[in-house]
Motif scaffolding. Structure first.
Motif, PDB file in Angstrom:
ATOM      1  N   TRP A   6      27.560  32.412  50.686  1.00 40.60           N
ATOM      2  CA  TRP A   6      27.046  31.508  51.022  1.00 40.60           C
ATOM      3  C   TRP A   6      26.593  32.030  52.623  1.00 40.60           C
ATOM      4  CZ3 TRP A   6      23.694  28.155  50.897  1.00 40.60           C
ATOM      5  CH2 TRP A   6      22.586  28.130  51.996  1.00 40.60           C
ATOM      6  N   ALA A  28      25.802  28.142  41.561  1.00 40.00           N
ATOM      7  CA  ALA A  28      25.309  26.904  42.513  1.00 40.00           C
ATOM      8  C   ALA A  28      25.572  25.884  42.482  1.00 40.00           C
ATOM      9  CB  ALA A  28      24.037  27.270  42.059  1.00 40.00           C
ATOM     10  N   THR A  29      26.030  24.637  43.073  1.00 31.13           N
ATOM     11  CA  THR A  29      26.450  23.445  42.093  1.00 31.13           C
ATOM     12  C   THR A  29      25.226  23.029  41.111  1.00 31.13           C
ATOM     13  OG1 THR A  29      27.643  22.646  44.983  1.00 31.13           O
ATOM     14  CG2 THR A  29      26.910  21.610  42.915  1.00 31.13           C
ATOM     15  N   GLY A  56      28.732  20.761  51.283  1.00 30.96           N
ATOM     16  CA  GLY A  56      29.425  22.276  50.877  1.00 30.96           C
ATOM     17  C   GLY A  56      28.975  22.566  49.958  1.00 30.96           C
ATOM     18  N   ASP A  57      28.422  21.733  49.079  1.00 23.80           N
ATOM     19  CA  ASP A  57      27.664  21.527  47.535  1.00 23.80           C
ATOM     20  C   ASP A  57      25.885  23.001  47.785  1.00 23.80           C
ATOM     21  OD1 ASP A  57      29.995  20.989  46.392  1.00 23.80           O
ATOM     22  OD2 ASP A  57      28.492  19.045  45.572  1.00 23.80           O
ATOM     23  N   VAL A  58      26.374  23.231  47.349  1.00 23.94           N
ATOM     24  CA  VAL A  58      24.757  24.009  47.317  1.00 23.94           C
ATOM     25  C   VAL A  58      24.042  23.793  45.863  1.00 23.94           C
ATOM     26  CG1 VAL A  58      24.028  26.312  46.708  1.00 23.94           C
ATOM     27  CG2 VAL A  58      26.214  26.165  48.317  1.00 23.94           C
ATOM     28  N   ALA A  80      20.516  19.358  55.178  1.00 24.99           N
ATOM     29  CA  ALA A  80      21.049  20.643  54.076  1.00 24.99           C
ATOM     30  C   ALA A  80      20.962  21.648  55.041  1.00 24.99           C
ATOM     31  CB  ALA A  80      20.743  20.704  52.586  1.00 24.99           C
ATOM     32  N   PHE A  95      18.141  28.499  48.851  1.00 26.78           N
ATOM     33  CA  PHE A  95      18.998  27.657  49.040  1.00 26.78           C
ATOM     34  C   PHE A  95      19.353  26.777  50.135  1.00 26.78           C
ATOM     35  CE2 PHE A  95      18.981  32.075  47.109  1.00 26.78           C
ATOM     36  CZ  PHE A  95      20.067  32.272  45.500  1.00 26.78           C
ATOM     37  N   ARG A  97      22.145  24.183  51.352  1.00 31.72           N
ATOM     38  CA  ARG A  97      23.836  23.342  51.645  1.00 31.72           C
ATOM     39  C   ARG A  97      23.898  21.875  52.161  1.00 31.72           C
ATOM     40  NH1 ARG A  97      28.334  27.286  54.435  1.00 31.72           N
ATOM     41  NH2 ARG A  97      26.924  26.499  55.942  1.00 31.72           N
ATOM     42  N   LYS A  98      24.848  21.534  51.545  1.00 35.91           N
ATOM     43  CA  LYS A  98      24.383  19.797  51.875  1.00 35.91           C
ATOM     44  C   LYS A  98      25.261  20.053  52.387  1.00 35.91           C
ATOM     45  CE  LYS A  98      25.040  15.268  51.539  1.00 35.91           C
ATOM     46  NZ  LYS A  98      24.963  14.360  50.408  1.00 35.91           N
ATOM     47  N   GLU A  99      25.125  19.476  53.921  1.00 38.31           N
ATOM     48  CA  GLU A  99      25.850  19.126  55.510  1.00 38.31           C
ATOM     49  C   GLU A  99      26.681  18.343  54.826  1.00 38.31           C
ATOM     50  OE1 GLU A  99      25.587  21.425  58.111  1.00 38.31           O
ATOM     51  OE2 GLU A  99      23.857  22.076  56.678  1.00 38.31           O
TER      52      GLU A  99
END
Length: 99
Positions: A6, A28-29, A56-58, A80, A95, A97-99
């Motif tokens: 990341w 990526a998720t 944390g997932d993307v 995110a 891109f 990324r989930k917070e």
């Protein structure tokens, strides 16, 4: 070559080579192909997808619609961290990324 992370996106989004971007995309998720789609559809789909991810997932959106590169990150807001990678040939990847 080390595995991309990341941090590669966060620190140098415009400098990623195609191989690195493809590797990050593969890890990526979730991936959404929004090529040919226009606003507000990409924003709506990003918000729905982010809501279903774990921290944390993307999520990656592929797009060719330049306004989406600004509107999608704004739409996910505080949910995110969003960074944009551009290929140089009119393709973009957002891109998130989930917070």
């Amino acid at each position: 070559m080390s595995q991309p992370s990341w941090d590669d996106v966060v620190e140098m989004p415009d400098e990623l080579d195609d191989e690195t971007a493809e590797s990050l995309l593969a890890d990526a998720t979730e991936v959404q192909d929004m090529t040919g789609e226009v606003c507000p559809y990409p924003q709506v789909e990003a918000k729905k997808a982010i809501a279903g991810l774990s921290p944390g997932d993307v999520l990656v959106q592929k797009t060719d619609h330049v306004p989406s590169t600004e509107n999608v990150p704004k739409a996910v807001g505080d949910d995110a961290t969003a960074k944009v990678w551009k290929s140089g040939d009119g393709r973009y990847r957002i891109f998130m990324r989930k917070e």
